[in-house]
Design a protein around this motif. Structure first.
Motif, mmCIF file in Angstrom:
data_model
loop_
_atom_site.group_PDB
_atom_site.id
_atom_site.type_symbol
_atom_site.label_atom_id
_atom_site.label_comp_id
_atom_site.label_asym_id
_atom_site.label_seq_id
_atom_site.Cartn_x
_atom_site.Cartn_y
_atom_site.Cartn_z
ATOM 1 N N VAL A 127 0.763 -1.317 0.013
ATOM 2 C CA VAL A 127 -0.022 0.201 0.048
ATOM 3 C C VAL A 127 0.824 1.195 -0.052
ATOM 4 N N ALA A 128 0.078 2.303 -0.216
ATOM 5 C CA ALA A 128 1.125 3.750 -0.394
ATOM 6 C C ALA A 128 1.049 4.273 0.867
ATOM 7 N N ASN A 160 -7.521 -7.375 0.642
ATOM 8 C CA ASN A 160 -8.516 -6.426 -0.030
ATOM 9 C C ASN A 160 -8.767 -5.041 0.856
ATOM 10 N N TRP A 161 -7.610 -4.966 1.520
ATOM 11 C CA TRP A 161 -7.886 -3.879 2.576
ATOM 12 C C TRP A 161 -7.859 -2.409 1.632
ATOM 13 N N SER A 162 -8.749 -1.598 2.519
ATOM 14 C CA SER A 162 -8.985 -0.350 1.919
ATOM 15 C C SER A 162 -9.389 0.448 2.911
ATOM 16 N N LEU A 163 -9.468 2.005 2.845
ATOM 17 C CA LEU A 163 -9.907 2.714 4.155
ATOM 18 C C LEU A 163 -11.642 2.468 4.058
ATOM 19 N N LYS A 164 -12.082 2.366 2.877
ATOM 20 C CA LYS A 164 -13.587 2.139 2.843
ATOM 21 C C LYS A 164 -14.025 0.823 3.656
ATOM 22 N N LEU A 165 -13.003 -0.336 3.363
ATOM 23 C CA LEU A 165 -13.273 -1.633 4.046
ATOM 24 C C LEU A 165 -13.263 -1.477 5.722
ATOM 25 N N LYS A 192 -1.303 4.230 21.712
ATOM 26 C CA LYS A 192 0.267 3.962 21.381
ATOM 27 C C LYS A 192 0.792 3.523 20.143
ATOM 28 N N GLY A 193 -0.161 2.732 19.267
ATOM 29 C CA GLY A 193 0.598 2.351 17.852
ATOM 30 C C GLY A 193 0.713 1.100 17.931
ATOM 31 N N ASP A 194 0.389 0.056 19.149
ATOM 32 C CA ASP A 194 0.475 -1.344 19.185
ATOM 33 C C ASP A 194 -0.495 -2.164 18.405
ATOM 34 N N MET A 195 -1.652 -1.442 18.318
ATOM 35 C CA MET A 195 -3.141 -1.914 17.784
ATOM 36 C C MET A 195 -3.606 -1.111 16.770
ATOM 37 N N SER A 196 -4.448 -1.385 16.139
ATOM 38 C CA SER A 196 -5.216 -0.503 15.220
ATOM 39 C C SER A 196 -6.781 -0.525 15.497
ATOM 40 N N LEU A 197 -7.653 0.392 15.188
ATOM 41 C CA LEU A 197 -9.022 0.130 15.316
ATOM 42 C C LEU A 197 -9.602 -1.031 14.632
ATOM 43 N N VAL A 198 -9.127 -1.333 13.406
ATOM 44 C CA VAL A 198 -9.491 -2.544 12.677
ATOM 45 C C VAL A 198 -8.226 -3.296 12.188
ATOM 46 N N GLY A 199 -8.161 -4.456 12.431
ATOM 47 C CA GLY A 199 -7.151 -5.455 12.145
ATOM 48 C C GLY A 199 -7.486 -6.908 12.430
ATOM 49 N N THR A 200 -6.606 -7.464 12.947
ATOM 50 C CA THR A 200 -6.857 -9.104 13.320
ATOM 51 C C THR A 200 -6.898 -9.103 14.734
ATOM 52 N N ARG A 201 -7.139 -10.353 15.386
ATOM 53 C CA ARG A 201 -7.390 -10.530 16.623
ATOM 54 C C ARG A 201 -6.012 -10.837 17.152
ATOM 55 N N LEU A 208 -1.106 6.195 6.344
ATOM 56 C CA LEU A 208 -0.947 7.642 7.071
ATOM 57 C C LEU A 208 -2.384 8.020 7.647
ATOM 58 N N TYR A 209 -3.374 7.991 6.719
ATOM 59 C CA TYR A 209 -4.877 8.094 6.884
ATOM 60 C C TYR A 209 -5.476 7.107 7.818
ATOM 61 N N LYS A 210 -4.987 5.948 7.701
ATOM 62 C CA LYS A 210 -5.303 4.726 8.787
ATOM 63 C C LYS A 210 -4.889 5.185 10.176
ATOM 64 N N ARG A 211 -3.648 5.573 10.044
ATOM 65 C CA ARG A 211 -3.224 5.996 11.363
ATOM 66 C C ARG A 211 -3.937 7.224 12.184
ATOM 67 N N LEU A 212 -4.336 8.119 11.333
ATOM 68 C CA LEU A 212 -5.042 9.388 11.484
ATOM 69 C C LEU A 212 -6.548 8.975 12.304
ATOM 70 N N ILE A 213 -7.191 7.855 11.564
ATOM 71 C CA ILE A 213 -8.460 7.454 11.833
ATOM 72 C C ILE A 213 -8.214 7.006 13.274
ATOM 73 N N ASP A 214 -7.065 5.938 13.196
ATOM 74 C CA ASP A 214 -6.826 5.252 14.859
ATOM 75 C C ASP A 214 -6.666 6.390 15.654
ATOM 76 N N ILE A 215 -5.814 7.260 15.550
ATOM 77 C CA ILE A 215 -5.636 8.191 16.653
ATOM 78 C C ILE A 215 -6.939 8.931 17.102
ATOM 79 N N ALA A 216 -7.776 9.217 15.928
ATOM 80 C CA ALA A 216 -9.038 10.110 16.432
ATOM 81 C C ALA A 216 -9.894 9.201 17.188
ATOM 82 N N GLY A 217 -9.976 7.859 16.407
ATOM 83 C CA GLY A 217 -10.675 7.041 17.270
ATOM 84 C C GLY A 217 -10.443 6.708 18.645
#
Length: 483
Positions: A269-270, A459-464, A398-407, A275-284
């Protein structure tokens, strides 16, 4: 997912931004010293000058790319290029004002003072910013573990070429020599992994972000070994000479040390998307941490009253590519839950890799039943409503996890993983994910979990991610598949 390297003029956006700020401060100081006409930002003349200079500056950066290779340049070269860049920007400004017939908005004294200040500050600014970036790289270098697969005659050159530069954010965590078995030995302080039939299994169980392959043709990896690396989801760099077939998944050509390599991964991925995914993570995560604090006021007394002890539960989990981290939850089990788990493994309702019991006696208050015989303790309530997951927003921050990912698996689950299971840990673990919203705890097969997680990664995307987040809210509110 592997972050594709940036080769455009935006690669050094930080240097561009700082350069714009420095020039603006030089103009501001010159305006105050020469004209002293009150607030510069309320002055039309200053606003025109500032905008024209910024446009000329951006055009200069776009067309001349003055920051290309900036981290590799010496101070003498940098000084000369700083002066050249400053002169180009100022020349562009003079040409622009001439074409637009705006020469009257500035004086020669203003231009001379601005030029002197800009030239005098450009090089020191670049110097200190380069030092800050290099310091960051030395820190982040410890965040990506790479295993090198090569032969004994090439290993010293490979290590030297990969480590002589400070510009790459990885460290070599292990070496595999395909022509020798030097168990318990070290080369340049790097441990040599045992070269046996289970070496790919060892890579799948260790913290390994990437694999670098450089082998002579007569020692090339077998097709079976390639397929297993792909099934693990390990990002693989191999020299162009190694490229013999199309079985490596998504690929990206780049340089690594002195080598031209093809990087293969399940999903490339680009950087802007990550970066957008991380910004969404921080906001959430910020919103989630606030909600967690509110829930603490009500949940903490209920937990402590039934089971005195810590309100929060922490445990080592396995994160992206096998890197351990400490996860946080509201404690929903009795203090001796981990000790009692071994005796309950035989009663697990899923396969041998994961552990789950619908009526788990370790849950706080589970001995209390409703009229249907279902447990209704405080622990069951916070698990059913997913309240126990809220402290994980701190892990996201902290950056250890994301809002969406794997268990994130436990250490004992990770140790029982087969090679094909490792692919699901190619991304940061998430509070929610595709398999959670596809039945949550009703998904009882590890192979099904891996299939869903691989489907998410490929199939990852920000929309997904956004779709999964909204589905998660629905799943939690309706208690679909909850424990």
């Amino acid at each position: 997912m592997y972050k594709k390297s940036v080769n455009s003029w935006l690669k050094h956006w930080d240097f561009t931004l700082v350069d714009i700020l420095v020039l603006h401060l030089c103009l501001l100081l010159s305006f105050i010293l020469i004209w002293d006409e009150g607030n510069p930002y309320m002055n039309m003349r200053f606003r025109i000058i500032a905008v024209l200079f910024m446009l000329c500056q951006l055009c200069t950066v776009f067309f001349t790319q003055p920051f290309k290779g900036i981290l590799k340049r010496g101070n003498t070269v940098e000084l000369g290029l700083s002066i050249k860049h400053s002169a180009t920007v100022i020349a562009g400004f003079l040409i622009a004002t001439f074409i637009l017939h705006q020469q009257h908005i500035f004086s020669r004294r203003f231009i001379v003072l601005s030029m002197v200040l800009y030239v005098a500050t450009t090089f020191p600014t670049r110097y200190f910013l380069k030092r800050a970036v290099m310091h960051r790289l030395r820190i982040t270098k410890q965040k990506r573990a790479m295993v090198v697969i090569t032969c004994s005659s090439m290993i010293k050159d490979v290590i030297n070429n990969l480590t002589k530069s400070e510009l790459y954010e990885f460290f070599i965590s292990g070496i595999v020599l395909v022509d020798k078995n030097l168990k318990n030995k070290k080369i340049a302080g790097i441990p040599v992994l045992e070269n046996n039939e289970d070496i790919l299994g060892q890579i799948s169980r260790d913290w390994v972000d990437e694999v670098f392959i450089y082998l002579p043709e007569e020692l090339a990896l077998s097709q079976d070994a390639k397929e297993k690396l792909i099934s693990m989801g390990v990002t693989t760099h191999f020299c162009l000479a190694e490229l013999k077939d199309d079985s490596w998944g998504e690929r990206h050509v780049q340089s690594l040390g002195d080598y031209a390599v093809v990087t293969s991964g399940m999903k490339i991925v680009a950087p802007k998307d990550l970066l957008y995914k991380r910004l969404i993570d921080i906001a959430g995560a910020i919103v989630g941490c606030i909600l967690c604090g509110i829930l603490f006021i009500f949940v903490a007394p209920a937990i402590y009253a039934k089971s005195p002890g810590p309100i929060f539960f922490s445990q080592v989990r396995i994160g992206r590519n096998g890197k351990p981290f400490k996860i946080y939850k509201f404690r929903s089990m009795y203090m001796d839950a981990e000790e009692r788990k071994a005796a309950l493994l035989a009663k697990s309702e899923v396969d041998s890799v994961m552990f789950k019991m619908e009526d788990d006696p370790r849950i706080i208050g589970s001995e209390k039943k409703d009229k249907n015989g279902k447990p209704k303790g405080i622990g069951n309530f916070i698990r059913k409503t997913s309240i126990d997951e809220f402290p994980q927003f701190f892990n996201v921050l902290k950056g250890d996890m994301s809002l969406v990912g794997t268990r994130p698996p436990t250490v004992d689950e990770w140790e029982r993983y087969d090679i094909q299971h490792r692919a699901r840990m190619r991304v940061k673990p998430g509070i929610t994910g595709l398999w959670q919203v596809s039945g949550r705890s009703n998904v009882e097969s590890m192979d099904e979990v891996v299939r869903l997680d691989k489907e998410y990664i490929q199939n990852w995307s920000l929309k997904l991610d956004i779709v999964i987040l909204f589905k998660t809210i629905k799943v939690v509110l309706l208690h679909e598949g909850a424990v």
